[in-house]
Design a protein around this motif. Structure first.
Motif, PDB file in Angstrom:
ATOM      1  N   GLY A 232       0.794  -1.318   0.028  1.00  0.00           N
ATOM      2  CA  GLY A 232      -0.162   0.128   0.072  1.00  0.00           C
ATOM      3  C   GLY A 232       0.837   1.298   0.200  1.00  0.00           C
ATOM      4  N   ASP A 233       1.926   1.283   0.672  1.00  0.00           N
ATOM      5  CA  ASP A 233       2.893   2.501   0.647  1.00  0.00           C
ATOM      6  C   ASP A 233       3.623   2.836  -0.746  1.00  0.00           C
ATOM      7  OD1 ASP A 233       2.019   2.954   3.317  1.00  0.00           O
ATOM      8  OD2 ASP A 233       3.939   2.209   4.275  1.00  0.00           O
ATOM      9  N   GLU A 234       3.418   1.614  -1.418  1.00  0.00           N
ATOM     10  CA  GLU A 234       4.412   1.954  -2.735  1.00  0.00           C
ATOM     11  C   GLU A 234       3.333   2.046  -4.022  1.00  0.00           C
ATOM     12  OE1 GLU A 234       7.410  -0.795  -3.030  1.00  0.00           O
ATOM     13  OE2 GLU A 234       7.889  -0.414  -0.951  1.00  0.00           O
ATOM     14  N   GLU A 235       1.999   1.306  -4.126  1.00  0.00           N
ATOM     15  CA  GLU A 235       1.535   1.232  -5.124  1.00  0.00           C
ATOM     16  C   GLU A 235      -0.166   1.709  -5.098  1.00  0.00           C
ATOM     17  OE1 GLU A 235       2.104  -2.499  -7.188  1.00  0.00           O
ATOM     18  OE2 GLU A 235       4.220  -2.499  -6.701  1.00  0.00           O
ATOM     19  N   LEU A 236      -0.613   2.187  -3.897  1.00  0.00           N
ATOM     20  CA  LEU A 236      -1.975   2.460  -3.747  1.00  0.00           C
ATOM     21  C   LEU A 236      -2.246   3.378  -4.674  1.00  0.00           C
ATOM     22  CD1 LEU A 236      -3.752   1.772  -1.209  1.00  0.00           C
ATOM     23  CD2 LEU A 236      -3.605   4.080  -0.506  1.00  0.00           C
ATOM     24  N   ASN A 237      -3.500   2.974  -5.335  1.00  0.00           N
ATOM     25  CA  ASN A 237      -4.157   3.806  -6.314  1.00  0.00           C
ATOM     26  C   ASN A 237      -5.368   4.497  -5.938  1.00  0.00           C
ATOM     27  OD1 ASN A 237      -5.535   1.516  -6.414  1.00  0.00           O
ATOM     28  ND2 ASN A 237      -5.811   1.199  -8.533  1.00  0.00           N
ATOM     29  N   TYR A 238      -5.652   4.836  -4.793  1.00  0.00           N
ATOM     30  CA  TYR A 238      -6.568   5.800  -4.268  1.00  0.00           C
ATOM     31  C   TYR A 238      -6.174   6.563  -3.182  1.00  0.00           C
ATOM     32  CZ  TYR A 238      -7.504   2.482  -0.270  1.00  0.00           C
ATOM     33  OH  TYR A 238      -7.442   1.761   0.948  1.00  0.00           O
ATOM     34  N   ARG A 239      -6.809   7.768  -3.393  1.00  0.00           N
ATOM     35  CA  ARG A 239      -6.330   8.915  -2.239  1.00  0.00           C
ATOM     36  C   ARG A 239      -6.864   8.360  -0.939  1.00  0.00           C
ATOM     37  NH1 ARG A 239      -8.050  13.668  -0.475  1.00  0.00           N
ATOM     38  NH2 ARG A 239      -9.697  13.895  -1.847  1.00  0.00           N
ATOM     39  N   ARG A 240      -6.154   8.658   0.113  1.00  0.00           N
ATOM     40  CA  ARG A 240      -6.500   8.333   1.571  1.00  0.00           C
ATOM     41  C   ARG A 240      -6.154   9.456   2.481  1.00  0.00           C
ATOM     42  NH1 ARG A 240      -1.203   4.167   2.815  1.00  0.00           N
ATOM     43  NH2 ARG A 240       0.204   5.607   1.905  1.00  0.00           N
ATOM     44  N   PHE A 241      -6.535   9.124   3.710  1.00  0.00           N
ATOM     45  CA  PHE A 241      -6.392  10.228   4.551  1.00  0.00           C
ATOM     46  C   PHE A 241      -4.958   9.939   5.185  1.00  0.00           C
ATOM     47  CE2 PHE A 241      -6.472  11.244   9.230  1.00  0.00           C
ATOM     48  CZ  PHE A 241      -6.632  12.743   9.107  1.00  0.00           C
ATOM     49  N   PHE A 242      -4.210  10.919   4.717  1.00  0.00           N
ATOM     50  CA  PHE A 242      -2.713  10.916   5.110  1.00  0.00           C
ATOM     51  C   PHE A 242      -2.045   9.564   4.661  1.00  0.00           C
ATOM     52  CE2 PHE A 242      -3.589  13.971   8.701  1.00  0.00           C
ATOM     53  CZ  PHE A 242      -3.644  15.112   7.936  1.00  0.00           C
ATOM     54  N   ASP A 243      -1.478   8.705   5.566  1.00  0.00           N
ATOM     55  CA  ASP A 243      -1.038   7.446   5.324  1.00  0.00           C
ATOM     56  C   ASP A 243      -2.069   6.262   5.641  1.00  0.00           C
ATOM     57  OD1 ASP A 243      -0.549   7.639   8.037  1.00  0.00           O
ATOM     58  OD2 ASP A 243       1.507   6.737   7.862  1.00  0.00           O
TER      59      ASP A 243
END
Length: 874
Positions: A232-243
């Motif tokens: 998730g920290d390298e390839e996440l493809n949706y915007r999230r709340f901070f991390d």
């Protein structure tokens, strides 16, 4: 009783004359405090003097939520709290007592719950992909992962999970809960048998037509991609709340999404259930100004405050339709107003002795922390930014030679160098001067860390994030360029929050109370004149913004910070305490315990020490103590250990949430537990508490009184009306014993003597709140003003709240009591009280004082603070 709300410093919008709060009382609702339980507190809160209840989020949240910021259904009031019927009962009870209600609203994100079907909008997207009617709700990059939403929930890599048989097909009944459900009818209202893909407690919908495929192929054919959690920290493809991967960002910039996610909240405002709104984290939105403008239009100009961290002298953008912030900018200045500037060298020496001198001081700590989060938990966000910038450059022949790597380096350095949450650039709108200056100054700082050959690439990046024309003529308003402008600002906020608030502020232990949400620890202390200038600016620009002491997000409550501030008044004495407790704990202090943990531990024990606890044997004190008896004034060991674990994991030096060092944490835990059982350690802290009890008393009462009478709408966090040294959540969200507070307040109202510091703070809080309610025109009225009073010493702060220039209420507070004590008392020092034909009455003590020059020794004979009204007006 109340004054009309304004939008920033402007007049009410379109002639709207909505009532603004005079004061608020924050209630942390949840399973432990339902609407009906909150309603039972209303008589006490009305007696306390508040004018509005300030509710934490009330929409349906994820299963097990303790805070409400993880919303799963915008169309339903929390069943656990009592549903809409319960909320309306609370509103009816509050209104009958003359109280209004303010609601905390979360527009930026929704929960990714477990199981996922609790968020029906997200479930639909996972089931139907881009064809879902809710696809526009979430900020998903459908161009990656073959159009699948990344779901990084696996404890092992996907291949290992398949091989181990951890992924299985199952059939469950996904319940349907009607949106008007209350407590009684919140159970299943029918349901739909659904084939799901299960991974332990996680369940996901199965795309129609893939149910009979082999499992490995079925997994590949879904509208989501299951992955190992570290992906998730390298390839996440949706915007999230901070991390936070379990909080997916919502696209409220889309008007249809805004309407769908705000219909219930707007109805609560329209029907009068709710009178005002607090907006959580607007900096995460694509266009905060547009959002607030739309909200103002839909609510007919209701009172709205925003949770906004202002850096340094930064101001809320003037085009925001808000009365101002939730008060972080007030809270840190209040704290530092009661910190002795002369104590910095001594505290820095103690920190350096324990931890070593960090290269570059606090600035270096912040830079290093931001670099770590940019390269680590926020790498996916920076990668997506770089992809956007590279696509923009590839599409323009004049920019094509700026490489992905060069753009990535420049964006990374610009994010690290950026010193605020965002610049507020809107695509297609010329940026304000402040925005341009913020970006260009950050670019100059970033340039130092870049190869000179990257200078032209950095110039291009600056132009792109400011929405300027760059490259081929006329190339400015393009979808990718516009997206880059918005996303850069959203990532800026995440880097600041995770790098500064959640990392660097846990590493810097010079005086830990200064490392607060929205704080400025490098400012260390605020002088009287700086405070007056700030207060006058608030009175002129944002007179209806909140003022805060403690909040649900503060790393330490206001009393913990007050107690820690006392360290600055006697750094030599504090150094001796540290030496004593280190010597006593040496036999059981493990070699793994580092200086960061030690300095944090000793300051935390000092900050949370209860001054009204009974003296320990051999402590050599002469304090008369009342109230509940305990072995000492030390914090409970479990509370301390839980706090240290969280703080050290947030610091990410020796341990973290994703890389736990169990041996290190065990060594720190053992030290903390044994120290709290060590009579020598406890006696050292008891002596410190006894010797500095008057400094703490002055700081705790002074901070509270100034906060409650300064310009703005005074906010009281639940329980902070009495002395309570709390720590970060969940410690500061523990249930409050309201029955005890009500009994103590009733006794004070009947003429009883304040027995403890907690009683004195309750007295100060109730009298100040009641005065605000009785004379709102002096605090939030259109003619309300702020006038500094002349004192002969910087150890006394005085000001008047005025109406049309005439003094109506006077506040005088002791600051830096340690200096007063070292100089032998107040001596001949005085304060000049404004003209008043009948003189002034102190509503805290009942003492009367003539206008003009008054000796501080007489004014502070009973309490280190004074709250005065014109005699005859009380």
């Amino acid at each position: 009783m109340t004054a009309p709300a304004t939008t920033g410093s402007r007049a009410p919008r379109d002639g709207a004359r909505r009532a603004a709060p005079v004061s608020t009382y924050r209630l942390q609702l949840g399973p432990d405090l339902t609407f009906d339980e909150a309603a039972r507190q209303v008589p006490y809160l009305a007696s306390l003097g508040v004018t509005h209840l300030y509710l934490s989020p009330v929409l349906q949240a994820a299963p097990g939520s303790t805070h409400g910021y993880d919303v799963v259904d915008h169309g339903r009031i929390s069943v656990e709290m009592g549903g809409r019927a319960g909320l309306e009962r609370l509103a009816e009870c509050a209104h009958a007592a003359g109280l209004g209600m303010v609601l905390d609203v979360v527009p930026n994100h929704m929960a990714v719950p477990t199981p996922a079907w609790h968020n029906r909008a997200l479930w639909s997207v996972l089931q139907h992909g881009p064809q879902s009617p809710y696809a526009s709700w979430f900020d998903v990059d459908w161009s990656t992962d073959d159009g699948a939403v990344l779901m990084p929930v696996l404890g092992v890599r996907l291949g290992d999970a398949l091989a181990a048989g951890d992924l299985v097909l199952d059939e469950i009944v996904v319940p349907h809960v009607p949106r008007d459900a209350g407590v009684a009818d919140a159970a299943v209202d029918g349901g739909t048998p659904t084939t799901v893909l299960r991974y332990y407690e996680h369940v996901f919908p199965v795309r129609e037509g893939t149910e009979d495929l082999p499992l490995a192929e079925l997994v590949e054919r879904q509208h989501y991609r299951l992955a190992y959690w570290r992906v998730g920290d390298e390839e996440l493809n949706y915007r999230r709340f901070f991390d936070v991967g379990t909080l997916a960002a919502v696209r409220v910039e889309d008007e249809d999404v805004f309407d769908a996610t705000h219909a219930l909240v707007l109805d609560l405002v329209r029907t009068g259930v709710v009178d005002g709104l607090r907006i959580d984290h607007p900096d995460g939105l694509a266009d905060p100004a547009q959002y607030l403008e739309r909200l103002a239009q839909r609510t007919d100009g209701a009172w709205v405050v925003v949770e906004k961290i202002l850096a340094g002298e930064e101001q809320v953008p003037p085009d925001w339709a808000t009365v101002g912030t939730t008060g972080y900018d007030v809270a840190w200045r209040l704290q530092q107003l009661f910190v002795d500037p002369g104590g910095r060298a001594g505290l820095d020496a103690t920190m350096t002795r324990l931890t070593g001198a960090p290269p570059g001081g606090l600035e270096g700590v912040v830079e290093q922390a931001k670099r770590e989060v940019v390269a680590g938990p926020l790498y996916a966000e920076v990668h997506r930014l770089t992809d956007l910038a590279a696509a923009v450059c590839h599409d323009d022949p004049r920019l094509r030679d700026h490489t992905w790597r060069g753009l990535h380096q420049c964006l990374r350095e610009l994010l690290v160098a950026f010193d605020r949450y965002r610049a507020y650039v809107v695509p297609g709108t010329p940026p304000r001067h402040e925005a341009v200056r913020a970006v260009e100054e950050a670019a100059e700082r970033a340039r130092v860390h870049l190869d000179p050959q990257r200078a032209e690439t950095l110039d291009v990046v600056v132009d792109l994030v400011l929405g300027r024309e760059t490259g081929s003529a006329g190339r400015r308003r393009e979808p990718r360029r516009d997206e880059l402008v918005v996303r850069f600002q959203q990532v800026c906020g995440a880097v600041m929050a995770k790098g500064v608030e959640d990392t660097a502020f846990y590493r810097w232990t010079e005086l830990v109370s200064l490392c607060e949400v929205g704080g400025e620890p490098d400012r260390f202390s605020v002088g009287v004149h700086d405070w007056h200038a700030f207060a006058q600016r608030v009175a002129a620009l944002t007179p209806l913004a909140l003022t805060a002491g403690s909040t649900h997000d503060t790393k330490r409550g206001e009393d913990t910070r007050a107690a820690l501030g006392v360290l600055s008044e006697d750094t030599a004495g504090w150094a001796r305490v540290v030496d004593a407790v280190r010597a006593a704990s040496a036999p059981y202090r493990g070699v793994l315990v580092d200086g960061l943990a030690e300095n944090l531990l000793w300051q935390t024990v000092a900050g949370t020490w209860q001054p009204d606890a009974p003296a320990l044997p051999g402590a050599d004190t002469d304090v008369e103590r009342d109230g509940p008896r305990s072995a000492s004034g030390a914090i409970d060991a479990e509370r301390l250990v839980d706090y240290l674990r969280k703080a050290l994991r947030e610091a990410k030096v020796r341990t973290s949430w994703t890389g736990t060092d169990e041996a290190y944490e065990r060594a720190v835990k053992d030290l903390a537990r044994k120290a709290l059982e060590d009579p020598d350690v406890l006696r050292a802290f008891e002596r410190w508490s006894h010797d500095h009890r008057e400094e703490l008393r002055a700081a705790s009462l002074g901070i509270k009184l100034v906060q409650l009478t300064a310009p703005g709408v005074a906010d009281v966090y639940q329980g902070s009306e009495s002395y309570g040294p709390t720590l970060v959540d969940p410690d500061n969200r523990r249930p409050v014993d309201v029955e005890d507070l009500a009994r103590r307040l009733a006794r004070l109202d009947d003429g009883g003597v304040a027995r403890t510091l907690g009683d004195e703070k309750l007295l100060v809080t109730s009298r100040a709140l009641r005065l605000r309610r009785a004379s709102p025109e002096a605090f939030v009225g259109p003619e309300a003003g702020y006038a500094p009073l002349a004192t002969s010493t910087p150890c006394a702060l005085g000001f008047a709240r005025t109406v049309s220039g005439a003094a109506r209420v006077v506040t005088v507070a002791t600051r830096l009591h340690g200096t007063v004590r070292r100089l032998g008392g107040w001596r001949d020092h005085v304060v000049t009280l404004p003209d008043a034909p009948t003189g002034w009455l102190d509503v805290l003590t009942g003492r009367r004082h003539a206008a003009g020059t008054v000796p501080l020794e007489r004014l502070f004979e009973e309490l280190p603070v004074a709250l005065l009204v014109e005699d005859g007006d009380a």
